[in-house]
Design an enzyme around this catalytic site. Structure first.
Site, PDB file in Angstrom:
ATOM      1  N   LYS A 113       3.845   6.366  -2.721  1.00 62.91           N
ATOM      2  CA  LYS A 113       5.230   6.323  -3.354  1.00 62.91           C
ATOM      3  C   LYS A 113       6.168   7.007  -2.520  1.00 62.91           C
ATOM      4  O   LYS A 113       6.537   8.052  -2.201  1.00 62.91           O
ATOM      5  CB  LYS A 113       4.890   7.361  -4.683  1.00 62.91           C
ATOM      6  N   ASP A 130       3.462   1.637  -3.229  1.00 61.37           N
ATOM      7  CA  ASP A 130       3.399   1.809  -4.837  1.00 61.37           C
ATOM      8  C   ASP A 130       4.789   1.414  -5.419  1.00 61.37           C
ATOM      9  O   ASP A 130       5.755   1.743  -4.614  1.00 61.37           O
ATOM     10  CB  ASP A 130       3.015   3.161  -5.596  1.00 61.37           C
ATOM     11  N   LYS A 182       0.585  -4.601 -14.178  1.00 57.23           N
ATOM     12  CA  LYS A 182       1.616  -4.762 -15.451  1.00 57.23           C
ATOM     13  C   LYS A 182       3.047  -3.928 -15.277  1.00 57.23           C
ATOM     14  O   LYS A 182       3.770  -4.451 -15.777  1.00 57.23           O
ATOM     15  CB  LYS A 182       0.852  -4.666 -16.722  1.00 57.23           C
ATOM     16  N   HIS A 208      -7.085  -3.823 -15.583  1.00 59.51           N
ATOM     17  CA  HIS A 208      -8.404  -3.659 -15.946  1.00 59.51           C
ATOM     18  C   HIS A 208      -8.721  -4.506 -17.476  1.00 59.51           C
ATOM     19  O   HIS A 208      -9.514  -4.123 -18.169  1.00 59.51           O
ATOM     20  CB  HIS A 208      -8.696  -2.185 -16.768  1.00 59.51           C
ATOM     21  N   ARG A 255       0.230   9.408 -17.399  1.00 58.68           N
ATOM     22  CA  ARG A 255       0.428   7.911 -17.622  1.00 58.68           C
ATOM     23  C   ARG A 255      -0.672   6.987 -17.771  1.00 58.68           C
ATOM     24  O   ARG A 255      -0.627   6.027 -18.611  1.00 58.68           O
ATOM     25  CB  ARG A 255       1.120   7.304 -16.210  1.00 58.68           C
ATOM     26  N   ARG A 256      -1.927   7.773 -17.427  1.00 61.06           N
ATOM     27  CA  ARG A 256      -3.217   7.076 -17.801  1.00 61.06           C
ATOM     28  C   ARG A 256      -3.328   7.094 -19.423  1.00 61.06           C
ATOM     29  O   ARG A 256      -4.008   6.278 -20.264  1.00 61.06           O
ATOM     30  CB  ARG A 256      -4.273   7.722 -17.015  1.00 61.06           C
ATOM     31  N   ARG A 304       0.331  -6.505  -4.539  1.00 65.32           N
ATOM     32  CA  ARG A 304      -0.376  -5.992  -5.511  1.00 65.32           C
ATOM     33  C   ARG A 304       0.190  -6.227  -6.808  1.00 65.32           C
ATOM     34  O   ARG A 304       1.573  -5.770  -7.035  1.00 65.32           O
ATOM     35  CB  ARG A 304      -0.869  -4.638  -5.448  1.00 65.32           C
ATOM     36  N   GLN A 345       5.543  -5.479 -10.561  1.00 58.14           N
ATOM     37  CA  GLN A 345       5.003  -5.073 -12.065  1.00 58.14           C
ATOM     38  C   GLN A 345       5.808  -6.370 -12.887  1.00 58.14           C
ATOM     39  O   GLN A 345       6.542  -6.724 -12.979  1.00 58.14           O
ATOM     40  CB  GLN A 345       6.198  -3.966 -12.649  1.00 58.14           C
TER      41      GLN A 345
END
Ligand code: FDA
Length: 308
Positions: free
Chosen positions: A98, A132, A188, A228, A289-290, A185, A164
């Site tokens: 990052k 990232d 979303k 996912h 965030r997860r 990569r 994103q």
């Protein structure tokens, strides 16, 4: 649901809660659902284990938004060690970085210099640096840094970016980056963004994800599809099959601890899968965030905590 997501994203920025969580034993135990451990050795052990299960890895030394140059340089040092250790132990792993951890918010030139030194090191050890993507205020400067480094002939194959699907600008970015030959990569997007820059509706984000995946799959070089969401995965597989795109022309990427069943299914079907493995003491914003992505995780975690 959207309200819960916003609440968790707001909590992810709460400093007091963060300090408390990162220093409590219960917090560390909870975080182990999504974080490999606190130390480099924990991450390398998990990476070796994931490699043994037939999957590739990308390692993330947790931390973001540093407040001094010394802190940024210390964070970079961890990645330099990782690059050496990955080579030494012959792990199938690259690194995810990052730019705010490398001082982007203090001085973009500093973050650019650190990213350049990591990419140079990666070139020397046959590795790859994935930058990232963070919130939308940083998209342009991140794209600029990656494009500038990629323009150096010796770094062409060692630096990639993240795009994103929730941002309106992403299709234009993908077209530009593909024209440059930069590996992408696609995810979303994990930050809270206003409707002026990002699709507010999940269905629009998903539709854009499918559109952008098709562009990546058709490109002559290889990219990562980070999701996912089985619908996204199945759409990519259907598109690749219909267009005779070989399975090893792209890779699926998923987070450590998320949808392990889907990871295993894809490996069994012969698709390359890369697992994003975060580690380190500064796990709190990542962890929150997860939870924001799937509030049901809170119940799952609470049950686990009570069981121990
Ligand atoms: P979505 O959120 O629609 O979820 C679909 C399904 O996946 C859910 O119904 C659930 O079954 C499962 N799922 C998703 N998240 C889960 C979770 N936390 N726990 C359990 N199940 C879950 N973002 C960003 O802004 N910048 C970046 O650089 C990256 N990098 C990145 C790398 C990799 C390898 C991955 C997989 C993801 C990222 N992300 C990211 C995060 C990404 O933007 C996004 O927030 C999450 O991947 C969740 O979106 P999904 O595509 O999984 O779909």
């Amino acid at each position: 649901m959207a309200l819960l997501r916003s609440a968790f994203i707001a909590l992810s920025r709460n400093r007091m809660l963060r300090r408390f969580a990162e220093h409590s034993r219960a917090g560390t135990r909870l975080s182990s659902r999504f974080v490999a451990g606190l130390e480099i050795e924990d991450a390398l052990r998990v990476a070796a284990d994931v490699n043994r299960q037939g999957m590739l890895v990308t390692l993330d030394s947790l931390g973001e938004s540093v407040t001094s140059e010394a802190e940024a340089l210390r964070a970079a040092e961890v990645y330099h060690r990782l690059l050496d250790l990955i080579a030494e132990r012959k792990l199938q792993s690259n690194i995810s970085v990052k730019l705010t951890q490398m001082g982007l918010s203090l001085d973009p030139a500093l973050a650019g210099r650190i990213a350049e030194s990591l990419a140079t090191h990666a070139a020397a050890t046959g590795n790859f640096v994935r930058i990232d993507m963070e919130d939308s205020s940083l998209t342009q400067v991140t794209v600029d840094i990656v494009r500038r480094l990629h323009a150096r002939a010796d770094l062409r194959d060692v630096i990639g970016i993240v795009i994103q699907a929730y941002l309106y600008r992403s299709q234009a970015d993908v077209e530009q980056l593909l024209a440059d030959g930069i590996r992408i990569r696609l995810c979303k997007g994990a930050y809270k963004e206003p409707a002026s820059v990002a699709f507010p509706q999940k269905s629009d984000v998903d539709a854009n994800y499918v559109r952008l995946s098709a562009l990546l799959l058709q490109s002559p070089f290889s990219h990562g599809l980070a999701t996912h969401d089985e619908a996204m995965v199945n759409a990519a597989i259907a598109f690749a099959t219909e267009h005779h795109i070989p399975k090893n022309h792209f890779e699926f990427q998923m987070l450590f601890g998320v949808r392990r069943d889907l990871q295993r299914r894809l490996v069994a079907e012969g698709y390359p899968v890369r697992v994003y493995i975060p580690f380190g003491r500064e796990w709190y914003p990542y962890f929150m965030r997860r939870l924001a992505e799937r509030p049901a995780n809170v119940i799952f975690l609470a049950k686990n905590l009570l069981r121990k």
